[in-house]
Design an enzyme around this catalytic site. Structure first.
Site, mmCIF file in Angstrom:
data_model
loop_
_atom_site.group_PDB
_atom_site.id
_atom_site.type_symbol
_atom_site.label_atom_id
_atom_site.label_comp_id
_atom_site.label_asym_id
_atom_site.label_seq_id
_atom_site.Cartn_x
_atom_site.Cartn_y
_atom_site.Cartn_z
ATOM 1 C CG HIS A 167 -1.647 -1.390 1.302
ATOM 2 N ND1 HIS A 167 -2.644 -1.809 0.462
ATOM 3 C CD2 HIS A 167 -1.389 -2.447 2.130
ATOM 4 C CE1 HIS A 167 -3.003 -3.054 0.775
ATOM 5 N NE2 HIS A 167 -2.257 -3.472 1.787
ATOM 6 C CD GLU A 210 -1.854 -3.702 5.050
ATOM 7 O OE1 GLU A 210 -3.073 -3.443 4.898
ATOM 8 O OE2 GLU A 210 -1.264 -4.587 4.410
ATOM 9 C CG HIS A 260 0.754 -6.805 2.427
ATOM 10 N ND1 HIS A 260 -0.171 -5.949 1.869
ATOM 11 C CD2 HIS A 260 1.640 -7.110 1.449
ATOM 12 C CE1 HIS A 260 0.148 -5.743 0.592
ATOM 13 N NE2 HIS A 260 1.240 -6.442 0.315
ATOM 14 C CD GLU A 320 -1.570 -9.991 4.450
ATOM 15 O OE1 GLU A 320 -1.516 -9.086 5.305
ATOM 16 O OE2 GLU A 320 -2.073 -9.831 3.320
HETATM 17 ZN ZN LIG Z 1 -1.983 -5.286 2.712
#
Ligand SMILES: [Zn+2]
Length: 320
Positions: A103, A140, A195, A276
């Site tokens: 992101h 995030e 992430h 993640e």
């Molecule tokens: Zn993400």
């Protein structure tokens, strides 16, 4: 869901110590350069190579997300700071690592751009998304940039050339297809997209996502499925060893998942995984991910996994 959250693989420690020995051997040559970079970056986290468990609390402030980007954005290029024009001598000399901070903090203000559709081979997806955040509002995008920069410090100290897809130095994006292209164009030896997840609050733990076999449109993952799987296992092992974070209890199996819907994987021609690091919607994970000392451990685990992948003998590599 997988019921394996309490596994603590002791044998992974020996791998880690072996890495430490290798790194200590390289340290006399690399330390001076590393110190120079540390001074430049204003990040005194001395845990980078030799003492991953000893993170000095005073050198990483809780306000790091807002203070670090300005300092680091001053670097003249997304690769290496001016003071270290050549990679530090170390075990990763000659290797290129692509780090993709998931992101972008600016995505939230560019919904039209990031909602545009891009071709990911077997379909179309949004250019990018805003990512998730903790209940307290820690995004995030801030998390991924912070951890990625910590990974970069460690890998550069080991001699790697590190390329970022974005370094908080552009207003939004890049799109997921460009994120893959940047790694491809860099001829990266390994790539990772960092992430934090946004799953239901009851789920916790981390997982690593590896590319599925995809042959559709401009996507062909044939050459990267096997090496990416090896990379994924090593990143999973080292991340857990460094953080103690359990495997995800809501997704994947043994901390590993395989997906065919991620453009960043579908379009990569270099070994690549996503991690993640935890579920930012889960209070326990959110607390850890908000803690800069934990983020240093997360970075250590990611860097150690990449290093293990890049330093494993070729025989093991050909075995897939
Ligand atoms: Zn993400």
């Amino acid at each position: 869901m997988t019921g394996t959250t309490d596994e603590r693989p002791d044998n992974r420690r020996s791998t880690r110590f072996r890495l430490t020995v290798i790194l200590c051997a390289a340290l006399p040559m690399s330390f001076a350069g590393w110190l120079g970079w540390q001074a430049l970056a204003g990040d005194g986290s001395s845990s980078a190579a030799a003492a991953p468990a000893a993170v000095p609390a005073q050198v990483v402030t809780p306000t790091a997300p807002s203070s670090r980007p300005a300092t680091l954005a001053a670097a003249p290029s997304p690769s290496l700071p001016a003071a270290t024009p050549t990679p530090t001598a170390g075990p990763l000399n000659g290797r290129t690592v692509l780090i993709d901070p998931g992101h972008n903090p600016g995505n939230v203000d560019h919904s039209a751009e990031i909602n545009s559709q891009v071709d990911v081979g077997n379909g179309h997806k949004e250019c990018d998304t805003t990512g998730t955040s903790t209940d307290a509002g820690y995004s995030e995008a801030d998390y991924t940039l912070d951890v990625s920069r910590r990974v970069r410090v460690i890998l550069q100290a080991r001699g790697a050339k590190v390329v970022f897809t974005q370094d908080g130095d552009r207003p939004w994006g890049p799109c997921v297809d460009e994120r893959a292209k940047i790694g491809n164009d860099a001829h990266a030896d390994a790539a990772i997209s960092v992430h934090g997840d946004g799953a239901p609050a009851s789920g916790s733990g981390f997982h690593v996502i590896m590319p599925a076999q995809v042959n559709a449109g401009k996507a062909d993952t044939s050459a990267i499925v096997a090496p990416s799987h090896r990379l994924g296992v090593l990143v999973r092992d080292q991340f857990q060893a460094a953080t103690g974070e359990p495997y995800s209890n809501y997704l994947g199996e043994q901390g590993l998942d395989t997906r065919s819907d991620l453009g960043g994987l579908n379009l990569s021609v270099v070994p690549k995984v996503f991690i993640e690091c935890g579920n930012m919607r889960n209070p326990g994970d959110a607390g850890r991910m908000t803690d800069p000392q934990w983020r240093q451990k997360a970075a250590q685990g990611i860097a150690d996994g990449l290093t293990a992948f890049l330093t494993t003998p070729a025989a093991a590599r050909s075995a897939g």
